[in-house]
Motif scaffolding. Structure first.
Motif, PDB file in Angstrom:
ATOM      1  N   PRO A  44      90.455  90.668  46.944  1.00 37.39           N
ATOM      2  CA  PRO A  44      91.293  89.756  46.141  1.00 37.39           C
ATOM      3  C   PRO A  44      91.155  88.318  46.602  1.00 37.39           C
ATOM      4  O   PRO A  44      91.253  88.025  47.799  1.00 37.39           O
ATOM      5  N   GLY A  45      90.888  87.443  45.658  1.00 37.63           N
ATOM      6  CA  GLY A  45      90.784  86.024  45.967  1.00 37.63           C
ATOM      7  C   GLY A  45      89.492  85.610  46.626  1.00 37.63           C
ATOM      8  O   GLY A  45      89.348  84.440  47.016  1.00 37.63           O
ATOM      9  N   LYS A  46      88.549  86.527  46.756  1.00 39.64           N
ATOM     10  CA  LYS A  46      87.282  86.209  47.411  1.00 39.64           C
ATOM     11  C   LYS A  46      86.115  86.466  46.471  1.00 39.64           C
ATOM     12  O   LYS A  46      86.233  87.176  45.481  1.00 39.64           O
ATOM     13  N   GLN A  47      84.984  85.867  46.820  1.00 37.68           N
ATOM     14  CA  GLN A  47      83.781  86.090  46.034  1.00 37.68           C
ATOM     15  C   GLN A  47      83.190  87.460  46.334  1.00 37.68           C
ATOM     16  O   GLN A  47      83.402  88.029  47.411  1.00 37.68           O
ATOM     17  N   ARG A  48      82.457  87.965  45.365  1.00 32.78           N
ATOM     18  CA  ARG A  48      81.765  89.231  45.581  1.00 32.78           C
ATOM     19  C   ARG A  48      80.702  89.020  46.663  1.00 32.78           C
ATOM     20  O   ARG A  48      79.970  88.025  46.641  1.00 32.78           O
ATOM     21  N   GLU A  49      80.615  89.959  47.582  1.00 34.38           N
ATOM     22  CA  GLU A  49      79.652  89.845  48.662  1.00 34.38           C
ATOM     23  C   GLU A  49      78.797  91.106  48.760  1.00 34.38           C
ATOM     24  O   GLU A  49      79.252  92.213  48.479  1.00 34.38           O
ATOM     25  N   LEU A  50      77.565  90.896  49.184  1.00 36.50           N
ATOM     26  CA  LEU A  50      76.649  92.011  49.380  1.00 36.50           C
ATOM     27  C   LEU A  50      76.997  92.719  50.677  1.00 36.50           C
ATOM     28  O   LEU A  50      77.120  92.083  51.725  1.00 36.50           O
ATOM     29  N   VAL A  51      77.116  94.020  50.607  1.00 42.34           N
ATOM     30  CA  VAL A  51      77.468  94.828  51.772  1.00 42.34           C
ATOM     31  C   VAL A  51      76.236  95.512  52.362  1.00 42.34           C
ATOM     32  O   VAL A  51      76.033  95.499  53.575  1.00 42.34           O
ATOM     33  N   ALA A  52      75.433  96.113  51.500  1.00 41.75           N
ATOM     34  CA  ALA A  52      74.279  96.867  51.983  1.00 41.75           C
ATOM     35  C   ALA A  52      73.268  96.999  50.855  1.00 41.75           C
ATOM     36  O   ALA A  52      73.635  96.975  49.680  1.00 41.75           O
ATOM     37  N   SER A  53      72.014  97.167  51.240  1.00 40.19           N
ATOM     38  CA  SER A  53      70.970  97.380  50.249  1.00 40.19           C
ATOM     39  C   SER A  53      69.944  98.357  50.800  1.00 40.19           C
ATOM     40  O   SER A  53      69.797  98.515  52.015  1.00 40.19           O
ATOM     41  N   ILE A  54      69.220  98.985  49.883  1.00 41.08           N
ATOM     42  CA  ILE A  54      68.140  99.893  50.274  1.00 41.08           C
ATOM     43  C   ILE A  54      67.008  99.725  49.279  1.00 41.08           C
ATOM     44  O   ILE A  54      67.220  99.717  48.059  1.00 41.08           O
ATOM     45  N   THR A  55      65.814  99.557  49.817  1.00 41.53           N
ATOM     46  CA  THR A  55      64.642  99.318  48.987  1.00 41.53           C
ATOM     47  C   THR A  55      64.083 100.634  48.445  1.00 41.53           C
ATOM     48  O   THR A  55      64.478 101.717  48.898  1.00 41.53           O
ATOM     49  N   PRO A  56      63.125 100.549  47.522  1.00 44.71           N
ATOM     50  CA  PRO A  56      62.487 101.786  47.053  1.00 44.71           C
ATOM     51  C   PRO A  56      61.842 102.572  48.189  1.00 44.71           C
ATOM     52  O   PRO A  56      61.779 103.806  48.137  1.00 44.71           O
ATOM     53  N   GLY A  57      61.398 101.886  49.207  1.00 43.75           N
ATOM     54  CA  GLY A  57      60.769 102.554  50.333  1.00 43.75           C
ATOM     55  C   GLY A  57      61.741 103.056  51.379  1.00 43.75           C
ATOM     56  O   GLY A  57      61.330 103.692  52.353  1.00 43.75           O
ATOM     57  N   GLY A  58      63.021 102.743  51.193  1.00 41.88           N
ATOM     58  CA  GLY A  58      64.030 103.233  52.120  1.00 41.88           C
ATOM     59  C   GLY A  58      64.447 102.261  53.205  1.00 41.88           C
ATOM     60  O   GLY A  58      65.273 102.619  54.057  1.00 41.88           O
ATOM     61  N   SER A  59      63.938 101.054  53.184  1.00 43.13           N
ATOM     62  CA  SER A  59      64.380 100.061  54.162  1.00 43.13           C
ATOM     63  C   SER A  59      65.788  99.605  53.815  1.00 43.13           C
ATOM     64  O   SER A  59      66.112  99.422  52.637  1.00 43.13           O
ATOM     65  N   THR A  60      66.585  99.425  54.840  1.00 44.74           N
ATOM     66  CA  THR A  60      67.995  99.093  54.618  1.00 44.74           C
ATOM     67  C   THR A  60      68.359  97.744  55.224  1.00 44.74           C
ATOM     68  O   THR A  60      67.692  97.249  56.145  1.00 44.74           O
ATOM     69  N   TRP A  61      69.410  97.170  54.683  1.00 43.17           N
ATOM     70  CA  TRP A  61      69.973  95.921  55.189  1.00 43.17           C
ATOM     71  C   TRP A  61      71.483  96.050  55.107  1.00 43.17           C
ATOM     72  O   TRP A  61      72.017  96.650  54.162  1.00 43.17           O
ATOM     73  N   TYR A  62      72.167  95.470  56.100  1.00 43.65           N
ATOM     74  CA  TYR A  62      73.620  95.504  56.126  1.00 43.65           C
ATOM     75  C   TYR A  62      74.182  94.128  56.453  1.00 43.65           C
ATOM     76  O   TYR A  62      73.610  93.391  57.263  1.00 43.65           O
ATOM     77  N   ALA A  63      75.304  93.833  55.851  1.00 47.60           N
ATOM     78  CA  ALA A  63      76.024  92.627  56.221  1.00 47.60           C
ATOM     79  C   ALA A  63      76.529  92.778  57.653  1.00 47.60           C
ATOM     80  O   ALA A  63      76.851  93.897  58.096  1.00 47.60           O
ATOM     81  N   ASP A  64      76.598  91.670  58.351  1.00 44.92           N
ATOM     82  CA  ASP A  64      77.059  91.719  59.743  1.00 44.92           C
ATOM     83  C   ASP A  64      78.448  92.352  59.853  1.00 44.92           C
ATOM     84  O   ASP A  64      78.752  93.022  60.832  1.00 44.92           O
ATOM     85  N   SER A  65      79.262  92.142  58.841  1.00 43.34           N
ATOM     86  CA  SER A  65      80.637  92.623  58.891  1.00 43.34           C
ATOM     87  C   SER A  65      80.739  94.155  58.869  1.00 43.34           C
ATOM     88  O   SER A  65      81.763  94.712  59.251  1.00 43.34           O
ATOM     89  N   VAL A  66      79.689  94.829  58.408  1.00 43.99           N
ATOM     90  CA  VAL A  66      79.727  96.296  58.336  1.00 43.99           C
ATOM     91  C   VAL A  66      78.640  96.958  59.155  1.00 43.99           C
ATOM     92  O   VAL A  66      78.589  98.195  59.239  1.00 43.99           O
ATOM     93  N   LYS A  67      77.789  96.173  59.777  1.00 43.91           N
ATOM     94  CA  LYS A  67      76.674  96.733  60.530  1.00 43.91           C
ATOM     95  C   LYS A  67      77.184  97.654  61.621  1.00 43.91           C
ATOM     96  O   LYS A  67      78.099  97.314  62.362  1.00 43.91           O
ATOM     97  N   GLY A  68      76.595  98.833  61.695  1.00 45.92           N
ATOM     98  CA  GLY A  68      77.018  99.820  62.678  1.00 45.92           C
ATOM     99  C   GLY A  68      78.130 100.724  62.191  1.00 45.92           C
ATOM    100  O   GLY A  68      78.449 101.727  62.833  1.00 45.92           O
ATOM    101  N   ARG A  69      78.735 100.361  61.056  1.00 44.35           N
ATOM    102  CA  ARG A  69      79.832 101.164  60.521  1.00 44.35           C
ATOM    103  C   ARG A  69      79.511 101.764  59.165  1.00 44.35           C
ATOM    104  O   ARG A  69      80.233 102.646  58.687  1.00 44.35           O
ATOM    105  N   CYS A  70      78.464 101.295  58.537  1.00 45.45           N
ATOM    106  CA  CYS A  70      78.113 101.763  57.199  1.00 45.45           C
ATOM    107  C   CYS A  70      76.674 102.250  57.161  1.00 45.45           C
ATOM    108  O   CYS A  70      75.813 101.722  57.887  1.00 45.45           O
ATOM    109  N   THR A  71      76.439 103.221  56.303  1.00 43.25           N
ATOM    110  CA  THR A  71      75.089 103.732  56.084  1.00 43.25           C
ATOM    111  C   THR A  71      74.871 103.889  54.588  1.00 43.25           C
ATOM    112  O   THR A  71      75.626 104.593  53.923  1.00 43.25           O
ATOM    113  N   ILE A  72      73.834 103.208  54.093  1.00 42.59           N
ATOM    114  CA  ILE A  72      73.483 103.341  52.690  1.00 42.59           C
ATOM    115  C   ILE A  72      72.340 104.338  52.572  1.00 42.59           C
ATOM    116  O   ILE A  72      71.438 104.372  53.407  1.00 42.59           O
ATOM    117  N   SER A  73      72.379 105.150  51.538  1.00 43.87           N
ATOM    118  CA  SER A  73      71.313 106.123  51.319  1.00 43.87           C
ATOM    119  C   SER A  73      71.108 106.298  49.819  1.00 43.87           C
ATOM    120  O   SER A  73      71.992 105.999  49.026  1.00 43.87           O
TER     121      SER A  73
END
Length: 119
Positions: A44-73
Motif C-alpha cells: 500500500p502506498g508504494k510502487q510495484r517492485e520486482l521480487v524475483a525472476s527466472i529465465t528460460p534456462g533457469g537462472s534466478t535473480w532476487y531482490a536484496d530484500s528477499v534474498k535467502g528467504r525466497c525461491t522462485i521456480s
C-alpha cells in the motif's frame, strides 16, 4: 492470449512461510518455454517492485530484500511459476503479481494475490 491465475496468498504470522503459485491458461511455446517469469509485489502506498525472476534456462535473480528467504521456480510442463517464501516479515505484506514476458515481448500479468504478514 495467456491468462495467469495466482494462488497461495493469505495471512501468516511473522517467521512463517507461504508458497505462491501462478498457472498459465495456455501452452504457447514462445511464452511458456521461452518466457521470462517474474514475481512482483506492491505494498500500500508504494510502487510495484520486482521480487524475483527466472529465465528460460533457469537462472534466478532476487531482490536484496528477499534474498535467502525466497525461491522462485518454474515448471514449463505444468505451465506454472512458484514463489516459496520463508521467514516472512511484516514488510513482506503486499499484493503479489506474477508476470511472464514471452520471447516476442508480449507481457502477461496475473490478478494478484494478497500476502499479509501479521501477528
Amino acid at each position: 492470449q495467456v491468462q495467469l491465475v495466482e494462488s497461495g496468498g493469505g495471512l501468516v504470522q511473522p517467521g512463517g512461510s507461504l508458497r505462491l503459485s501462478c498457472a498459465a491458461s495456455r501452452s504457447i511455446f514462445s511464452v511458456i518455454a521461452m518466457g521470462w517469469y517474474r514475481w512482483y509485489r506492491q505494498a500500500p502506498g508504494k510502487q510495484r517492485e520486482l521480487v524475483a525472476s527466472i529465465t528460460p534456462g533457469g537462472s534466478t535473480w532476487y531482490a536484496d530484500s528477499v534474498k535467502g528467504r525466497c525461491t522462485i521456480s518454474r515448471d514449463n510442463t505444468k505451465k506454472t511459476v512458484s514463489l516459496q517464501m520463508t521467514s516472512l516479515k511484516p514488510e513482506d505484506t503486499a499484493v503479489y503479481y506474477c508476470n511472464i514476458v514471452g520471447s516476442g515481448g508480449d507481457a502477461y500479468w496475473g490478478q494478484g494475490t494478497q500476502v499479509t504478514v501479521s501477528s
